[in-house]
Structure formats: C-alpha cells, structure tokens
Design a protein around this motif. Structure first.
Motif, PDB file in Angstrom:
ATOM      1  N   LEU A   1       0.822  -1.212   0.000  1.00  0.00           N
ATOM      2  CA  LEU A   1       0.000   0.000   0.000  1.00  0.00           C
ATOM      3  C   LEU A   1       0.857   1.263   0.000  1.00  0.00           C
ATOM      4  O   LEU A   1       0.411   2.321  -0.459  1.00  0.00           O
ATOM      5  CB  LEU A   1      -0.940  -0.001   1.206  1.00  0.00           C
ATOM      6  N   ALA A   2       2.084   1.162   0.505  1.00  0.00           N
ATOM      7  CA  ALA A   2       3.003   2.303   0.506  1.00  0.00           C
ATOM      8  C   ALA A   2       3.666   2.513  -0.844  1.00  0.00           C
ATOM      9  O   ALA A   2       4.204   3.592  -1.125  1.00  0.00           O
ATOM     10  CB  ALA A   2       4.076   2.103   1.578  1.00  0.00           C
ATOM     11  N   SER A   3       3.626   1.509  -1.685  1.00  0.00           N
ATOM     12  CA  SER A   3       4.375   1.512  -2.933  1.00  0.00           C
ATOM     13  C   SER A   3       3.644   2.257  -4.054  1.00  0.00           C
ATOM     14  O   SER A   3       2.414   2.301  -4.089  1.00  0.00           O
ATOM     15  CB  SER A   3       4.609   0.061  -3.377  1.00  0.00           C
ATOM     16  N   PRO A   4       4.386   2.817  -5.013  1.00  0.00           N
ATOM     17  CA  PRO A   4       3.757   3.352  -6.221  1.00  0.00           C
ATOM     18  C   PRO A   4       2.959   2.301  -6.991  1.00  0.00           C
ATOM     19  O   PRO A   4       2.079   2.648  -7.783  1.00  0.00           O
ATOM     20  CB  PRO A   4       4.954   3.846  -7.049  1.00  0.00           C
ATOM     21  N   LEU A   5       3.234   1.016  -6.752  1.00  0.00           N
ATOM     22  CA  LEU A   5       2.503  -0.043  -7.435  1.00  0.00           C
ATOM     23  C   LEU A   5       1.035  -0.089  -7.032  1.00  0.00           C
ATOM     24  O   LEU A   5       0.219  -0.710  -7.712  1.00  0.00           O
ATOM     25  CB  LEU A   5       3.157  -1.399  -7.158  1.00  0.00           C
ATOM     26  N   SER A   6       0.682   0.574  -5.917  1.00  0.00           N
ATOM     27  CA  SER A   6      -0.704   0.548  -5.433  1.00  0.00           C
ATOM     28  C   SER A   6      -1.465   1.823  -5.814  1.00  0.00           C
ATOM     29  O   SER A   6      -2.459   2.170  -5.165  1.00  0.00           O
ATOM     30  CB  SER A   6      -0.727   0.377  -3.906  1.00  0.00           C
ATOM     31  N   ASP A   7      -1.035   2.490  -6.870  1.00  0.00           N
ATOM     32  CA  ASP A   7      -1.664   3.756  -7.274  1.00  0.00           C
ATOM     33  C   ASP A   7      -3.170   3.664  -7.479  1.00  0.00           C
ATOM     34  O   ASP A   7      -3.881   4.656  -7.337  1.00  0.00           O
ATOM     35  CB  ASP A   7      -1.033   4.264  -8.586  1.00  0.00           C
ATOM     36  N   PHE A   8      -3.682   2.483  -7.838  1.00  0.00           N
ATOM     37  CA  PHE A   8      -5.098   2.327  -8.157  1.00  0.00           C
ATOM     38  C   PHE A   8      -5.921   1.898  -6.938  1.00  0.00           C
ATOM     39  O   PHE A   8      -7.111   1.622  -7.044  1.00  0.00           O
ATOM     40  CB  PHE A   8      -5.271   1.308  -9.295  1.00  0.00           C
ATOM     41  N   VAL A   9      -5.280   1.870  -5.764  1.00  0.00           N
ATOM     42  CA  VAL A   9      -5.949   1.431  -4.535  1.00  0.00           C
ATOM     43  C   VAL A   9      -6.064   2.622  -3.586  1.00  0.00           C
ATOM     44  O   VAL A   9      -5.057   3.163  -3.136  1.00  0.00           O
ATOM     45  CB  VAL A   9      -5.168   0.296  -3.845  1.00  0.00           C
ATOM     46  N   THR A  10      -7.268   3.022  -3.272  1.00  0.00           N
ATOM     47  CA  THR A  10      -7.476   4.058  -2.258  1.00  0.00           C
ATOM     48  C   THR A  10      -8.875   3.941  -1.689  1.00  0.00           C
ATOM     49  O   THR A  10      -9.795   3.439  -2.340  1.00  0.00           O
ATOM     50  CB  THR A  10      -7.227   5.468  -2.836  1.00  0.00           C
ATOM     51  N   GLY A  11      -9.020   4.363  -0.444  1.00  0.00           N
ATOM     52  CA  GLY A  11     -10.318   4.330   0.217  1.00  0.00           C
ATOM     53  C   GLY A  11     -10.746   2.964   0.698  1.00  0.00           C
ATOM     54  O   GLY A  11     -11.904   2.765   1.071  1.00  0.00           O
ATOM     55  N   THR A  12      -9.819   2.021   0.725  1.00  0.00           N
ATOM     56  CA  THR A  12     -10.183   0.662   1.117  1.00  0.00           C
ATOM     57  C   THR A  12      -9.441   0.256   2.383  1.00  0.00           C
ATOM     58  O   THR A  12      -8.339   0.743   2.660  1.00  0.00           O
ATOM     59  CB  THR A  12      -9.870  -0.340  -0.010  1.00  0.00           C
ATOM     60  N   THR A  13     -10.036  -0.635   3.158  1.00  0.00           N
ATOM     61  CA  THR A  13      -9.380  -1.206   4.331  1.00  0.00           C
ATOM     62  C   THR A  13      -9.372  -2.717   4.166  1.00  0.00           C
ATOM     63  O   THR A  13     -10.423  -3.355   4.084  1.00  0.00           O
ATOM     64  CB  THR A  13     -10.096  -0.807   5.634  1.00  0.00           C
ATOM     65  N   ILE A  14      -8.174  -3.277   4.082  1.00  0.00           N
ATOM     66  CA  ILE A  14      -7.983  -4.698   3.782  1.00  0.00           C
ATOM     67  C   ILE A  14      -8.023  -5.514   5.069  1.00  0.00           C
ATOM     68  O   ILE A  14      -7.365  -5.187   6.054  1.00  0.00           O
ATOM     69  CB  ILE A  14      -6.633  -4.912   3.070  1.00  0.00           C
ATOM     70  N   ARG A  15      -8.785  -6.588   5.049  1.00  0.00           N
ATOM     71  CA  ARG A  15      -8.882  -7.488   6.200  1.00  0.00           C
ATOM     72  C   ARG A  15      -7.849  -8.593   6.066  1.00  0.00           C
ATOM     73  O   ARG A  15      -7.846  -9.330   5.069  1.00  0.00           O
ATOM     74  CB  ARG A  15     -10.291  -8.076   6.258  1.00  0.00           C
ATOM     75  N   ILE A  16      -6.948  -8.718   7.053  1.00  0.00           N
ATOM     76  CA  ILE A  16      -5.933  -9.766   7.062  1.00  0.00           C
ATOM     77  C   ILE A  16      -6.031 -10.471   8.416  1.00  0.00           C
ATOM     78  O   ILE A  16      -5.417 -10.061   9.392  1.00  0.00           O
ATOM     79  CB  ILE A  16      -4.524  -9.188   6.831  1.00  0.00           C
ATOM     80  N   ASP A  17      -6.854 -11.524   8.463  1.00  0.00           N
ATOM     81  CA  ASP A  17      -7.211 -12.105   9.749  1.00  0.00           C
ATOM     82  C   ASP A  17      -7.278 -13.636   9.742  1.00  0.00           C
ATOM     83  O   ASP A  17      -7.884 -14.227  10.633  1.00  0.00           O
ATOM     84  CB  ASP A  17      -8.556 -11.547  10.209  1.00  0.00           C
ATOM     85  N   GLY A  18      -6.684 -14.262   8.747  1.00  0.00           N
ATOM     86  CA  GLY A  18      -6.730 -15.713   8.707  1.00  0.00           C
ATOM     87  C   GLY A  18      -8.120 -16.276   8.492  1.00  0.00           C
ATOM     88  O   GLY A  18      -8.397 -17.433   8.801  1.00  0.00           O
ATOM     89  N   GLY A  19      -9.033 -15.452   7.939  1.00  0.00           N
ATOM     90  CA  GLY A  19     -10.393 -15.904   7.675  1.00  0.00           C
ATOM     91  C   GLY A  19     -11.289 -15.902   8.890  1.00  0.00           C
ATOM     92  O   GLY A  19     -12.333 -16.564   8.896  1.00  0.00           O
TER      93      GLY A  19
END
Length: 269
Positions: free
Chosen positions: A246-264
């Motif tokens: 998310l910090a990278s320039p590669l994520s330019d098309f990602v904004t306004g989202t909150t990603i869930r990383i919780d093992g399901g």
C-alpha cells in the motif's frame, strides 16, 4: 519484485515493537528512509540499529501521540529527519479497555481513551503531514485498524468503535484527496502473535486439556475462539507485507479501502 520505494521517507508510529517494527524493517529493506516512533528510547533505538545493520536508513523519535505537545514534537522531528514525510503509517493505538463482563460496565473515560489512542492520534498526524504530500503530488497514508472495527466484542466496545471510526475516516480522507496523487488505505489485522499471547495459550491448554502444552492451547484458541480458517498464528510480517504494498507506487489504483488480514476469522462479507 522492486516495490519502487527507494528514497521515499516514511513515518511508522508505534514502531518500536510488534507490527509497527516489522513494517519499519520491511520499508527500510525496500529502500525507504524510516522514522521509527515509540515511547521507549531503548526499544526504538534497537529497531533503528537493526535497520542500520541491514544497510537501511532510520532514525528514532519519541513521544505520546495522545498528547498534543508530544505529537507536535514528533511531527517536527520526523519531518526534519529526512526533510519531509511521503508515507505515514498510523500504527499506534491499542485497546484502553479492561475486558468487562458486561457492555454497560465500561466507563466513559475508557471510551475517551480509546478514541484518543486509535482515532484522534492518527488525525493529528494526518492534519500535520498530509498537506505537504498533496502539494508534492504524491503520498501514502495507511491506517492500522482491527477486525474489531467490523466484528466487535461486547467486552471491548470502545476499542471496536474507535477502530470503526478509523475505517470511516480512511474512506472520507481518500475522497478529500481525490486527484492529488495521495492515497488513503487501511489494514484490519486479526489475531497477530506476540509473546504476550503465550500465557493465554497456556491457560487455555490447562483449562481445556489439563496440559502445559502451549501449542495445544494456541490451536484451540485459533479454531474455537478466534475461529480462523487458516491454521496458524498471524505474524507481524503478514501485516507488514500488505503495508509495504500500500506504501508503494505499485498501489496507485488502490485508495479508500481497508484490507482485512485475519486468517479468515471475521464472519462477515
């Protein structure tokens, strides 16, 4: 993969241990210059020294971000360290609650502390650091939230509500930054392993199985308490890898989202 972060300047709050420290280490490994923040000189400097040993660049700043005076000092010192901040990771936070047997047992001061820790501290830094990102036409804001924001527990109501507010401001900020080159995103970790969890796992093993097998207790917690569908503990690196993307320039098309990383573990869509 080159994450295109060489030379970028990052401030990671609450990065003297745990998830924050791993985010700082990963950003530095990708070539970013990192400001490590904490409240303990020894622990913050240990992360800086580890980064330096691996060939990265980092400095430490200290302060309590729930204090307006301390926060201002952190902002000034962090900005001065590398002549600006391009990436802000608001990792500082945590629950001010003691687990309560009843929702109504939580006093108002705990609600206030939770919002100070998890919502207002990030807002202070955003207001101070993001205008310069906007002027330069590039920047990244990343909030470390929690699965409790969307799947709260009755025993920790103030913490879940404060993290839900953090998710909300992540989206509203992205709209306020439309077309500027600055993105606003978040991450909701599930249960991430730290040594402090070992006692809980051991107590669970004793209660459920009558053993001293910490791993047996851990497995029970993951399956029957947290209800993960991934059969291992979450690790700080799981969150840090997403933060680096998310910090990278590669994520330019990602904004306004909150990603869930919780093992399901979260039982919602």
């Amino acid at each position: 993969m080159d994450m295109q972060l060489k030379g970028r300047r990052a401030l990671v709050t609450g990065s003297s241990s745990g998830i924050g420290a791993e985010i700082a280490r990963m950003l530095a490994a990708e070539g970013a210059r990192v400001v490590v923040h904490g409240r303990d000189t020894r622990r913050a400097q240990a992360v800086v020294d580890e980064i330096a040993t691996r060939g990265g660049q980092a400095v430490a700043v200290l302060g309590d971000l729930t204090s307006a005076e301390d926060a201002e000092r952190v902002i000034v010192e962090a900005t001065r360290a590398f002549d600006g901040i391009d990436i802000l990771v608001n990792n500082v936070g945590g629950s001010a609650n003691v687990a309560r047997p009843d929702w109504f047992d939580t006093p108002l001061d705990e609600w206030q502390q939770n919002f100070e820790n998890n919502t207002l501290a990030p807002v202070r830094l955003i207001r101070a650091l993001v205008p310069a990102m906007r002027e330069r036409g590039w920047g990244r804001i990343i909030q470390i939230s929690s699965r409790n924001a969307i799947s709260p527990h009755a025993q920790f109501p103030g913490y879940g509500a404060a993290k839900a507010a953090l998710n909300n401001l992540t989206l509203s900020l992205s709209k306020g930054l439309a077309g500027t080159g600055v993105t606003s995103n978040g991450i909701m970790p599930g249960l991430i392993y730290t040594p402090q969890l070992d006692e809980w796992f051991l107590e669970t093993a004793r209660r459920e199985f009558g053993t001293e097998d910490r791993d047996q207790g851990r497995d029970f917690v993951l399956k029957h308490v947290v209800r993960q569908t991934v059969d291992r503990s979450g690790q700080p690196r799981d969150i840090a890898a997403a933060a680096v993307y998310l910090a990278s320039p590669l994520s330019d098309f990602v904004t306004g989202t909150t990603i869930r990383i919780d093992g399901g573990a979260t039982p919602t869509v």
